[in-house]
Design a protein around this motif. Structure first.
Motif, mmCIF file in Angstrom:
data_model
loop_
_atom_site.group_PDB
_atom_site.id
_atom_site.type_symbol
_atom_site.label_atom_id
_atom_site.label_comp_id
_atom_site.label_asym_id
_atom_site.label_seq_id
_atom_site.Cartn_x
_atom_site.Cartn_y
_atom_site.Cartn_z
ATOM 1 N N ILE A 1 44.278 -75.573 -55.871
ATOM 2 C CA ILE A 1 44.058 -75.886 -54.461
ATOM 3 C C ILE A 1 45.376 -76.253 -53.784
ATOM 4 O O ILE A 1 45.647 -75.866 -52.646
ATOM 5 N N THR B 1 49.503 -71.710 -47.450
ATOM 6 C CA THR B 1 49.006 -71.747 -46.075
ATOM 7 C C THR B 1 50.023 -72.363 -45.135
ATOM 8 O O THR B 1 50.287 -71.850 -44.043
ATOM 9 N N SER C 1 37.416 -64.108 -47.609
ATOM 10 C CA SER C 1 37.345 -64.979 -48.783
ATOM 11 C C SER C 1 36.660 -64.312 -49.965
ATOM 12 O O SER C 1 36.898 -64.687 -51.114
ATOM 13 N N GLN D 1 42.717 -65.068 -53.556
ATOM 14 C CA GLN D 1 41.318 -65.474 -53.466
ATOM 15 C C GLN D 1 41.009 -66.455 -54.588
ATOM 16 O O GLN D 1 41.500 -66.302 -55.711
ATOM 17 N N HIS E 1 34.000 -69.652 -52.027
ATOM 18 C CA HIS E 1 35.052 -68.635 -51.947
ATOM 19 C C HIS E 1 36.086 -69.065 -50.905
ATOM 20 O O HIS E 1 35.730 -69.462 -49.794
ATOM 21 N N ILE E 2 37.360 -68.953 -51.269
ATOM 22 C CA ILE E 2 38.459 -69.240 -50.349
ATOM 23 C C ILE E 2 39.449 -68.084 -50.421
ATOM 24 O O ILE E 2 39.781 -67.609 -51.514
ATOM 25 N N ILE F 1 42.896 -66.933 -42.830
ATOM 26 C CA ILE F 1 42.390 -67.989 -43.711
ATOM 27 C C ILE F 1 40.871 -67.977 -43.614
ATOM 28 O O ILE F 1 40.313 -68.116 -42.521
ATOM 29 N N ALA G 1 36.855 -68.861 -45.588
ATOM 30 C CA ALA G 1 36.073 -69.582 -46.594
ATOM 31 C C ALA G 1 34.607 -69.199 -46.439
ATOM 32 O O ALA G 1 34.142 -68.894 -45.332
ATOM 33 N N TYR H 1 30.429 -69.737 -48.477
ATOM 34 C CA TYR H 1 29.616 -70.376 -49.515
ATOM 35 C C TYR H 1 28.297 -69.621 -49.634
ATOM 36 O O TYR H 1 27.656 -69.299 -48.632
ATOM 37 N N SER I 1 36.255 -68.097 -40.552
ATOM 38 C CA SER I 1 37.602 -67.562 -40.712
ATOM 39 C C SER I 1 38.455 -67.927 -39.503
ATOM 40 O O SER I 1 37.968 -67.974 -38.370
#
Length: 362
Positions: A6, A13, A52, A179, A189-190, A238, A240, A242, A266
């Protein structure tokens, strides 16, 4: 280990964000604007908010890290009726091939069609002297690699070519992305992608030549005018998402739930346009039927007089996917459609067919 990953994503980023920022005042000043267009059906239905978790050949035009999720072979074609009624279209074809420990190699070719445009000159402003056809071609090659079950990354290069009969321009753009997935069923998912970093685009050719005279007016000369160079439309994506499995309580540990609802968001920082912020949902039944919709917001989009985009912000799409046999790991084929309404013309319609070849067990 998870915290370390992370932190890695956060550092990437921050570095990328410092290099890019949305700028309304620079709208329309970049070259090769077609690099921002995603020709694939699923991504079009989500307005590109699925960075993501995008996978397979579609990842080539959004987040190249998703290439690494290709199990064996992924091949697809897509056709777009751009601004329906204007005669413009986009044809796209791609192939992703798993190379084992090396990673996954992807190739994508995107071509724009503008129809025939009347030739006009200073002496013939009304035309009637023939037509010409612009040629816009993007050729991309990428490589995705999985470093672990949870982390994948990828890089790609795109050759950009724009031409008419007497003027041409070319450039090369590079993409990079990562990813990350986590959760009991890999629900979280990121994704982060830095796109379109590369050389400048400059037009040249006989079309910039004109007849002039020497300083002493003694003879006629052919004078070549130089065009200004333009930067590529760089952006940082960027994203993410779920996955909510609606029947998870009914499914066993080894049994896959049948109903999936994925929520995603996003943020895209554009170097030559407003920044984009969006959210969307995708519902899937047994991964055979998928329905998706999204909304992408940018500054001024709700005010026609201030808006710098032709889109309304809404997108939707549907996919029908089926296996070609009853085997657990079987080849699959998908038929897909996406639509993005616009403030002018009849919107953007995308049709696609994708085939995934599964890895066969020995």
């Amino acid at each position: 280990m998870i915290l370390k990953k992370i932190k890695y994503i956060a550092v990437l980023t921050l570095i990328a964000t410092s290099a890019l920022a949305g700028n309304r005042d620079r709208s329309g000043q970049s070259g090769a604007g077609e690099l921002l267009f995603n020709p694939w059906t699923r991504s079009s239905g989500m307005f590109g908010l699925n960075g993501s978790y995008v996978s397979g050949i579609e990842a080539m035009k959004l987040n190249v890290a998703g290439l690494a999720k290709t199990e064996r072979t992924d091949v697809g074609i897509a056709h777009t009726r751009y601004l329906s009624g204007t005669g413009m279209s986009i044809s796209n074809v791609g192939l992703a091939q798993n190379l084992g420990d090396v990673g996954v190699l992807g190739v994508n070719i995107m071509s724009f069609g503008f129809g025939e445009i009347p030739i006009t000159t200073e002496t013939s402003p009304e035309g009637g002297i023939g037509n010409y056809k612009p040629s816009f071609l993007n050729f991309s090659v990428g490589l995705g690699h999985s470093f672990s079950k949870n982390m994948s990354a990828g890089v790609s290069a795109t050759f950009v070519s724009e031409a008419i009969s007497n003027i041409t321009a070319s450039a090369i753009a590079f993409d990079a992305g990562v990813q990350y997935t986590n959760g009991k069923r890999d629900n979280l998912h990121i994704g982060i992608a830095l796109r379109n970093i590369g050389s400048n685009l400059r037009f040249s050719g006989d079309g910039f030549s004109f007849n002039g005279t020497s300083p002493d007016f003694a003879k006629q000369l052919t004078v070549q005018s130089r065009s200004e160079k333009a930067s590529l439309p760089s952006q940082l994506n960027i994203a993410a998402s779920y996955d909510f499995y609606l029947d998870e309580n009914k499914a066993g540990e080894s049994e896959k739930p049948q109903h999936r609802l994925s929520a995603m968001a996003s943020f895209v920082s554009n170097a030559f346009n407003n920044d984009w912020l969006g959210a969307g949902l995708e519902y899937a039944f047994k991964e055979k039927f998928m329905l998706r919709a999204a909304y992408r917001y940018e500054n001024g989009i709700m005010e026609k007089q201030k808006s710098t985009t032709l889109y309304t912000g809404i997108s939707a799409g549907v996919s029908f996917q089926t296996k070609l046999s009853n085997a657990e790991k079987a080849h699959a084929i998908a038929f897909e459609y996406a639509f993005k309404p616009t403030n002018i013309a009849g919107g953007v319609h995308v049709l696609g067919i994708k085939m995934s070849l599964a890895k066969q067990s020995n």
